[in-house]
Design a protein around this motif. Structure first.
Motif, short mmCIF file in Angstrom:
data_model
loop_
_atom_site.label_atom_id
_atom_site.label_comp_id
_atom_site.label_asym_id
_atom_site.label_seq_id
_atom_site.Cartn_x
_atom_site.Cartn_y
_atom_site.Cartn_z
N GLU A 118 0.92 -1.18 0.09
CA GLU A 118 0.09 -0.09 0.05
C GLU A 118 0.80 1.14 0.01
N ARG A 119 1.95 1.10 0.84
CA ARG A 119 2.71 2.47 0.89
C ARG A 119 3.46 2.72 -0.81
N TRP A 120 3.80 1.68 -1.09
CA TRP A 120 4.44 1.83 -2.54
C TRP A 120 3.54 2.23 -3.83
N LYS A 121 2.26 1.56 -3.42
CA LYS A 121 1.33 2.13 -4.37
C LYS A 121 1.09 3.87 -4.31
N GLU A 122 1.01 4.35 -2.86
CA GLU A 122 0.65 5.47 -2.94
C GLU A 122 2.21 6.46 -3.13
N LEU A 123 3.12 5.73 -2.84
CA LEU A 123 4.53 6.47 -3.57
C LEU A 123 4.48 6.36 -4.99
N SER A 124 4.10 5.61 -5.59
CA SER A 124 4.15 5.61 -6.93
C SER A 124 3.65 6.76 -7.75
#
Length: 505
Positions: A118-124
């Motif tokens: 989820e964090r990587w998804k928002e960071l993308s």
């Protein structure tokens, strides 16, 4: 014109994909529902966090059968195959196996991976998106279909087929998007909350395994006392039968002794069956291979525990309990998602560009490029931003309320565990004295019966008193050791404290 259309299409595709990912986020958040405390919501600002319900249940700290409830901590993933012979299993070995194989901790470990995703998804949304493409196409154009419905001398109405070759790299980059920045921060706090929840899962595993091991130890003690009661009753029956044959005691004494013997035999059968099932429960919690025979090598210890001051225990609990730390991180995550919802009103600045070659064919092409910056100013989104702010605000309020509730629950659990520990220690002392007195009473009753001073009714009653005293001692010893584990869990260092408590250090 065609090159501009192709470029516009390729710049549009990343934006569509980003919007699709943001729209799919609530569905993924709902997928985490079994391991979170935040209520399910369709809002993208409903932050997902670790579960605290299992950690804050007072019944789970005091009920010996708590591990039998339908909870992932009562199950495990067995590892390996059963080995021949009997496996010696100490309390420390059981804890270590539980921390490796218990289902609850394995599921929570997977939840940390999901939170990281989820964090990587928002960071993308803040990172550059780069892709390359190569295309070779043939196209025939009808000018009349495009609106050119008049004839030019020498220009046919149908042009083509025309070959089109294009190869290039495409870049999109967000230069400023406060909405995406706040969502990334919220996802980071949520990941920290899930990591704290993983530590809390380890504490719950220690509690579940420790409880199951202590229950099994109590079962083994009951088998031992039941076996001793059977031997005592058999000796009384043999004595009564011999005296009846010698004509010095009536038949009622023999019958009474035989009834007492059979009663003790029945209790021994029940105790052995209960002990076997308690061992199966322990094996399920720690992940032993099915069918593996094992023996308990750690005896139920009794050592009075010198506790710290109440305020010191409470402060330590607030500072170190992983479920409380997870709830605090969950509040911070909800605050960031609340700011992200408000940031939907703010402008965003994006950049897009591409560089490549284009032409009729690969051998007849030349370099092309395009660079553009876009300032997007939201004016009116049909009330969507206002709705997102309301949902994020509701989620934030719930997170804060859950944190305050957990703080009160911690106070309750620490005080309850200390009370239980004090009461259980007193019960052990009284029960131990009762066992000594019951043994002396039985010994005197047997001497009086052997001397012919009284019948064996007095001996049978003394046996009943001894059995009751042994049961009280076993139960109080279990309650005392469980109170130690419960206090360690309530204060927030069960994984380290349980070994220390039960070793009497």
């Amino acid at each position: 014109m065609r090159r501009q259309r192709i470029t516009f299409a390729r710049l549009t595709v990343p934006c569509v994909l980003i919007n699709f990912l943001l729209l799919c986020r609530p569905v993924l958040a709902q997928g985490l529902a079994p391991v979170v405390t935040a209520p399910s919501s369709s809002s993208p600002y409903s932050s997902s966090g670790p579960g605290t319900g299992a950690a804050s249940s007072p019944g789970q700290s005091n009920n010996p059968g708590a591990v039998l409830s339908p909870s992932p901590f009562s199950g495990s993933v067995p590892v390996g195959k059963a080995m021949p012979g009997v496996l010696p299993l100490s309390f420390k070995d059981a804890i270590d196996r539980g921390l490796r194989n218990n289902l609850g901790i394995l599921l929570q470990s997977d939840s940390t991976v999901m939170a990281r995703g989820e964090r990587w998804k928002e960071l993308s949304a803040l990172l550059p998106h780069i892709n390359a493409a190569v295309s070779e196409a043939a196209e025939q154009i009808d000018l009349a279909a495009l609106g050119f419905r008049f004839n030019f001398p020498g220009v046919p109405n149908v042009i083509g087929p025309v070959g089109v070759f294009q190869a290039g790299a495409y870049l999109t980059q967000s230069l400023f998007d406060y909405h995406a920045i706040e969502r990334k921060r919220g996802a980071s706090y949520n990941e920290r909350a899930v990591q704290s929840s993983l530590k809390n899962a380890r504490e719950l595993v220690v509690l579940a395994v420790g409880n199951s091991y202590l229950v099994a130890l109590s079962g083994a003690a009951r088998v031992g006392t039941a076996q001793a009661d059977v031997e005592t009753a058999r000796a009384l029956y043999d004595k009564a039968a011999d005296q009846q044959k010698a004509g010095v005691s009536p038949a009622i004494d023999t019958l009474r002794a035989r009834v007492e013997l059979q009663t003790r035999q029945q209790q021994l059968i029940v105790a052995r069956n209960d002990y076997a099932k308690q061992k199966l429960t322990l094996a399920r919690v720690i992940g032993l291979p099915p069918g593996q025979e094992f023996s308990l090598t750690t005896e139920a210890p009794y050592e009075p525990l010198a506790t710290a001051a109440l305020e010191e225990d409470l402060q330590r609990a607030y500072a170190s309990r992983p479920d409380y730390l997870a709830a605090a991180q969950q509040v911070r995550s909800a605050e960031e998602f609340r700011r992200a919802a408000t940031a939907e009103h703010y402008p965003t600045l994006d950049m897009a560009g591409n560089y490549g070659v284009a032409g009729i064919r690969p051998g007849d092409s030349h370099g092309v490029f395009e660079v553009a910056a876009t300032l997007n100013i939201p004016i009116f989104a049909g009330g969507k931003t206002h709705a997102d702010v309301l949902e994020a605000e509701a989620s934030l309020r719930q997170s804060r309320q859950q944190l305050e509730n957990l703080r009160g629950q911690i106070d309750y659990e620490v005080r309850t565990a200390r009370l239980d520990l004090t009461a259980a220690a007193d019960q052990v002392e009284v029960a131990r004295s009762s066992v000594d007195l019951a043994n002396q009473t039985l010994e005197q009753a047997r001497d009086r019966f052997a001397a012919g001073v009284t019948d064996n009714l007095e001996v049978v009653q003394a046996q009943e008193s001894l059995a009751s005293a042994n049961e009280s001692y076993i139960s109080s010893l279990y309650a005392h050791n469980l109170a130690k584990i419960s206090l360690a869990k309530a204060v927030g260092f069960a994984e380290e404290g349980v070994r220390q408590y039960l070793q009497g250090k």
